[in-house]
Design an enzyme around this catalytic site. Structure first.
Site, PDB file in Angstrom:
ATOM      1  N   ASP A 106      36.431   7.953   5.437  1.00 25.44           N
ATOM      2  CA  ASP A 106      37.561   7.213   5.992  1.00 25.44           C
ATOM      3  C   ASP A 106      38.559   8.230   6.554  1.00 25.44           C
ATOM      4  O   ASP A 106      38.675   9.338   6.044  1.00 25.44           O
ATOM      5  CB  ASP A 106      38.187   6.411   4.842  1.00 25.44           C
ATOM      6  CG  ASP A 106      39.255   5.443   5.289  1.00 25.44           C
ATOM      7  OD1 ASP A 106      39.999   5.784   6.221  1.00 25.44           O
ATOM      8  OD2 ASP A 106      39.366   4.378   4.686  1.00 25.44           O
TER       9      ASP A 106
ATOM     10  N   GLY B  27      41.739   8.288   6.417  1.00 23.75           N
ATOM     11  CA  GLY B  27      42.950   8.466   5.629  1.00 23.75           C
ATOM     12  C   GLY B  27      44.091   7.575   6.056  1.00 23.75           C
ATOM     13  O   GLY B  27      45.089   7.446   5.346  1.00 23.75           O
TER      14      GLY B  27
ATOM     15  N   ASP C  90      43.441   5.941  12.656  1.00 27.77           N
ATOM     16  CA  ASP C  90      43.968   4.678  13.169  1.00 27.77           C
ATOM     17  C   ASP C  90      45.145   4.213  12.331  1.00 27.77           C
ATOM     18  O   ASP C  90      45.392   4.723  11.244  1.00 27.77           O
ATOM     19  CB  ASP C  90      42.876   3.600  13.162  1.00 27.77           C
ATOM     20  CG  ASP C  90      42.517   3.151  11.752  1.00 27.77           C
ATOM     21  OD1 ASP C  90      42.387   4.029  10.863  1.00 27.77           O
ATOM     22  OD2 ASP C  90      42.368   1.939  11.518  1.00 27.77           O
TER      23      ASP C  90
ATOM     24  N   GLN D 177      41.202  -2.404  16.441  1.00 31.81           N
ATOM     25  CA  GLN D 177      42.245  -3.160  15.757  1.00 31.81           C
ATOM     26  C   GLN D 177      42.632  -4.363  16.624  1.00 31.81           C
ATOM     27  O   GLN D 177      41.939  -4.693  17.572  1.00 31.81           O
ATOM     28  CB  GLN D 177      43.446  -2.254  15.467  1.00 31.81           C
ATOM     29  CG  GLN D 177      43.172  -1.141  14.461  1.00 31.81           C
ATOM     30  CD  GLN D 177      43.002  -1.638  13.032  1.00 31.81           C
ATOM     31  OE1 GLN D 177      43.263  -2.796  12.721  1.00 31.81           O
ATOM     32  NE2 GLN D 177      42.554  -0.757  12.143  1.00 31.81           N
TER      33      GLN D 177
ATOM     34  N   GLY E  41      41.291  -3.621   9.984  1.00 33.18           N
ATOM     35  CA  GLY E  41      42.369  -4.598   9.929  1.00 33.18           C
ATOM     36  C   GLY E  41      41.955  -5.973   9.464  1.00 33.18           C
ATOM     37  O   GLY E  41      42.676  -6.944   9.691  1.00 33.18           O
TER      38      GLY E  41
ATOM     39  N   ASP F  58      31.580  -1.289   3.291  1.00 32.20           N
ATOM     40  CA  ASP F  58      31.990  -0.534   2.103  1.00 32.20           C
ATOM     41  C   ASP F  58      33.000  -1.368   1.344  1.00 32.20           C
ATOM     42  O   ASP F  58      33.736  -2.159   1.940  1.00 32.20           O
ATOM     43  CB  ASP F  58      32.623   0.809   2.484  1.00 32.20           C
ATOM     44  CG  ASP F  58      34.089   0.645   2.881  1.00 32.20           C
ATOM     45  OD1 ASP F  58      34.963   0.866   2.010  1.00 32.20           O
ATOM     46  OD2 ASP F  58      34.369   0.281   4.038  1.00 32.20           O
TER      47      ASP F  58
ATOM     48  N   CYS G 170      16.440  -7.772 -13.199  1.00 32.65           N
ATOM     49  CA  CYS G 170      17.194  -6.653 -12.611  1.00 32.65           C
ATOM     50  C   CYS G 170      16.667  -5.338 -13.181  1.00 32.65           C
ATOM     51  O   CYS G 170      16.522  -5.205 -14.399  1.00 32.65           O
ATOM     52  CB  CYS G 170      18.685  -6.797 -12.910  1.00 32.65           C
ATOM     53  SG  CYS G 170      19.679  -5.390 -12.337  1.00 32.65           S
TER      54      CYS G 170
ATOM     55  N   CYS H 179      20.374  -3.861 -17.712  1.00 28.01           N
ATOM     56  CA  CYS H 179      19.567  -5.068 -17.911  1.00 28.01           C
ATOM     57  C   CYS H 179      18.234  -4.788 -18.600  1.00 28.01           C
ATOM     58  O   CYS H 179      17.724  -5.641 -19.326  1.00 28.01           O
ATOM     59  CB  CYS H 179      19.320  -5.748 -16.567  1.00 28.01           C
ATOM     60  SG  CYS H 179      20.816  -6.447 -15.825  1.00 28.01           S
TER      61      CYS H 179
END
EC number: 2.4.2.29
Length: 361
Positions: A92, A94, A146, A189, A216, A266, A304, A309
């Site tokens: 990312d 930041g 951004d 955005q 956004g 994410d 699972c 599990c």
């Protein structure tokens, strides 16, 4: 070393499945990225994260620039070596954390000046600095800097913010050091305004980023409005580039977004929920702290494959979480990440078969 590329292998209506090739290996799409903000996925070994089926994880520029610093990580061989993760890493930029965590921040054309939420030290984050930090970290996929537009916001406020993000995208693109197998994504955005989303996408597509993120969203607008934006926003982006929906990770949101043409996700939901005692299962969520599980000798899910599990009962997990044992957080997180990777794997299979999927309608 592989060139960065995205190949769509199957498509069902708007949903796509394919492979992103990178310098650090392949990413099967749709892809869910566990969040390793500070260079670790909380309560998990990196090799355990890989065992859940994750092809890529996310790190964060803001947190890593503060501790231990991008320069130190670079001296130690880069983020992959530092945390013993040999698969792709997306970082990312930041920007979101600066806006949400930092006090006394000031946004100018140059960038964002802010005080560290840790000790109050002063910093300046610009498109150039954010891009340089991600280069020092060795990020496989670098995000352009951004301004994450808040919600609710007026049309004029969203327009001003979007235009600033577009100008910052130009500077981020110019600062990016191109290397074979590495990539940089731009972030569109425009809040919930179709006209602004289209303008933002047009401006970024002209810069020929390697992929595009939709930012956004998941900032308070609710699922109905988010899906309304996703009904049109992906169509403004190139078909042959990956599309990443930032910060979105509820199972129903993932399914709805894939059906609208999104390839990457994410979210902290599986890890944060696990540490708080909430498990995701195909039957719905389980709050393991509930006293009704104190004597339950069954696993969270019978089929699972995760250690929680296959080796332990709900009663034992209830006990661990109730007394605050670290093992409880580890097992619950491992289960949730396994659940999310299994979900995304099922989605890929349904796309391949040309079948509709709506496991969480």
């Amino acid at each position: 070393m592989s060139k960065f590329s995205f190949n769509i292998h199957h498509q069902h209506k708007k949903a796509r499945s394919g492979i992103i090739a990178t310098a650090h290996g392949e990413i099967r799409t749709p892809a869910f990225m566990p969040v390793g903000t500070r260079g670790t996925v909380k309560a998990m070994l990196p090799e355990s994260v890989a065992e859940t089926g994750a092809d890529i994880l996310l790190g964060n520029t803001y947190h890593l620039m503060l501790q231990p610093s991008a320069e130190r990580i670079a001296r130690l061989g880069g983020l992959h070596k530092f945390m013993n993760w040999d698969k792709p890493i997306l970082t990312d930029s930041g920007g979101f954390q600066v806006m949400s965590l930092s006090k006394l921040r000031k946004i100018t054309e140059e960038g964002v000046s802010f005080s560290s939420h840790i000790n109050g030290d002063k910093y300046m984050l610009t498109p150039e600095r954010s891009t340089a930090i991600q280069y020092l970290l060795g990020s496989t996929i670098t995000m352009a800097f951004d301004e994450c537009t808040p919600y609710p916001v007026t049309f004029e406020e969203a327009k001003t913010s979007m235009q600033l993000t577009t100008r910052w995208a130009h500077r981020s693109r110019n600062a990016f050091v191109k290397r074979e197998g590495y990539a940089q994504f731009g972030i569109i955005q425009g809040s919930v305004y179709e006209e602004l989303r289209e303008q933002s996408a047009k401006g970024l597509v002209e810069l020929d980023f390697d992929g595009y993120a939709i930012g956004g969203l998941a900032v308070g607008e609710g699922q109905e409005l988010m899906f309304k934006v996703l009904d049109y926003a992906p169509d403004f982006l190139p078909q042959n580039k990956p599309r990443y929906l930032m910060g979105v990770g509820k199972p129903a949101d993932i399914i709805g977004a894939v059906n609208r043409g999104i390839d990457m996700f994410d979210c902290v939901i599986p890890t944060r929920s696990g540490r708080n005692g909430q498990a995701f299962t195909k039957y719905g969520t389980v709050n393991i702290c509930n006293s009704k599980y104190s004597g339950d000798n069954e696993p969270l899910e019978h089929d699972c494959p995760c250690p929680a599990c296959t080796n332990y009962t709900k009663a034992y997990l209830h006990h661990l979480v109730r007394i605050g044992e670290i093992l409880g957080s580890m097992l619950m997180t491992w289960h949730n990440l396994t659940y999310f990777q299994n979900l995304i794997s099922r989605i890929r299979e349904y796309i391949k078969l040309g079948k509709d999927f709506d496991f969480y309608s």
